[in-house]
Design an enzyme around this catalytic site. Sequence first.
Site, PDB file in Angstrom:
ATOM      1  N   ASP A  96      -5.711  -0.192   5.561  1.00  0.00           N
ATOM      2  CA  ASP A  96      -6.594  -0.604   6.654  1.00  0.00           C
ATOM      3  C   ASP A  96      -7.827   0.291   6.747  1.00  0.00           C
ATOM      4  O   ASP A  96      -8.946  -0.172   6.940  1.00  0.00           O
ATOM      5  CB  ASP A  96      -5.841  -0.570   7.989  1.00  0.00           C
ATOM      6  N   ASP A 117       0.823  -1.232   0.000  1.00  0.00           N
ATOM      7  CA  ASP A 117       0.000   0.000   0.000  1.00  0.00           C
ATOM      8  C   ASP A 117       0.850   1.271   0.000  1.00  0.00           C
ATOM      9  O   ASP A 117       0.611   2.190  -0.788  1.00  0.00           O
ATOM     10  CB  ASP A 117      -1.061   0.005   1.110  1.00  0.00           C
TER      11      ASP A 117
HETATM   12  C1  GLA Z   1      -0.245  -2.564   8.426  1.00  0.00           C
HETATM   13  C2  GLA Z   1      -0.411  -1.155   7.887  1.00  0.00           C
HETATM   14  C3  GLA Z   1      -0.941  -1.169   6.455  1.00  0.00           C
HETATM   15  C4  GLA Z   1      -0.125  -2.099   5.565  1.00  0.00           C
HETATM   16  C5  GLA Z   1       0.076  -3.448   6.250  1.00  0.00           C
HETATM   17  C6  GLA Z   1       1.003  -4.341   5.478  1.00  0.00           C
HETATM   18  O1  GLA Z   1      -1.498  -3.179   8.547  1.00  0.00           O
HETATM   19  O2  GLA Z   1      -1.294  -0.424   8.689  1.00  0.00           O
HETATM   20  O3  GLA Z   1      -0.954   0.147   5.944  1.00  0.00           O
HETATM   21  O4  GLA Z   1       1.101  -1.501   5.223  1.00  0.00           O
HETATM   22  O5  GLA Z   1       0.580  -3.319   7.559  1.00  0.00           O
HETATM   23  O6  GLA Z   1       0.431  -4.712   4.275  1.00  0.00           O
END
Ligand code: GLA
Length: 392
Positions: free
Chosen positions: A182, A37
């Site tokens: 997320d 992301d």
């Molecule tokens: C955490 C972060 C997300 C993403 C994931 C890995 O959940 O909050 O933004 O980077 O790790 O995919």
Amino acid sequence: MTALHDARTLFADLTGREQDGVWSAPGRVNLIGEHTDYNEGFVLPFAIQHRTFAAAAARDDDRIRVASTFADHPVEVSLGDLKTLFPTAPGTIPAVPEWSAYALGVAWALGALRVDAPIGVDIAIASDVPVGAGLSSSAAIEGAVAAALDELWALGLDPVALAQAGRRAENEAVGAPTGIMDQMASTLGRADAATFLDCRTLETRSIPTGFEAAGLELLVIDTQVKHAHSTGGYRERRDACERGAALLGIRSLRDATTADLPRAAELMDDTTFRRVRHVITENQRVLDTVSVLETEGPRGIGDLLVASHASMRDDFEISIAELDTAVDTALAQGALGARMTGGGFGGAAIALVERSQVAPIADAVERAFAEARFTAPHIFTVTPSDGPRRDT
Ligand code: GLA
């Protein structure tokens, strides 16, 4: 619905009055697309049935007070204070307790959008999203508070704007250098579908998972090993990706494909190269997963999940022994696919399994954990669920 009840009770204890409403937002599981992301790549998460609830009401002054069932004491500041509290200086911890920075950070991010006089609020938070399990309990808090403030402050924001406020809270108030997956997964959640998100354009497409019709379940194996992304390994991985993109002369790793890997191997040290290879191949696996789901259905995605886990274990090096044991045991017992999910260094694994195999696979994982003398895992199934809503 106990967390809903807990939020209402906490609100009554805090204020001695009725809330104006209770708003909630879900946690998420990521089906595939890890650490892509913040590289402007692709992800395929879905919102889960576990939710965080925010009971809230407007006040007649300019103070904002938040309480949580996870904390002994509420935190209270004036709306004007938010501007002096945030952003948190890079590399330092928030001036308020971290749990409250998620909620107050959202108020700060949304407050910047208000044109007329601010209204104080009381907010009481309770959650049934497991904390530190890689299921985005923080995005669920942000989503619930954003939904409450959106209505109490009459902002009329869409789900993307709510997600962006949550991400600002996470990045600038809490100081965790995370991407937007997320928050988007939570605010765009839909029952029965995953959210295919292009993290560069923020365009989304709902992709039906088809698990139920295929007789499949998605098992979450929470290792109970807690992680935090505001420190350590997460930031280092992010730095390595940025270094790799700079060496390749591109804006972000989104702009590279597997055809660039030989050149990348020449340009960078082995560790940076492996970080880069994970992101480039993971982006392709997300695209492949979407196309398999749309053509063959969920039974075809197992190998992609397995390849994703191997890449995180060997190239990105964010798995831990508990996650590997969960994945290996589930696969040995007949899971169609399995991988760690979320940021890594702890948290949860997912396994795609036949409905009839849920109990035997869960038992086998529990036995393997006991034999390895790991803390007993918490194992449950998740289903795609709706995004933020007003509950009462
Ligand atoms: C955490 C972060 C997300 C993403 C994931 C890995 O959940 O909050 O933004 O980077 O790790 O995919």
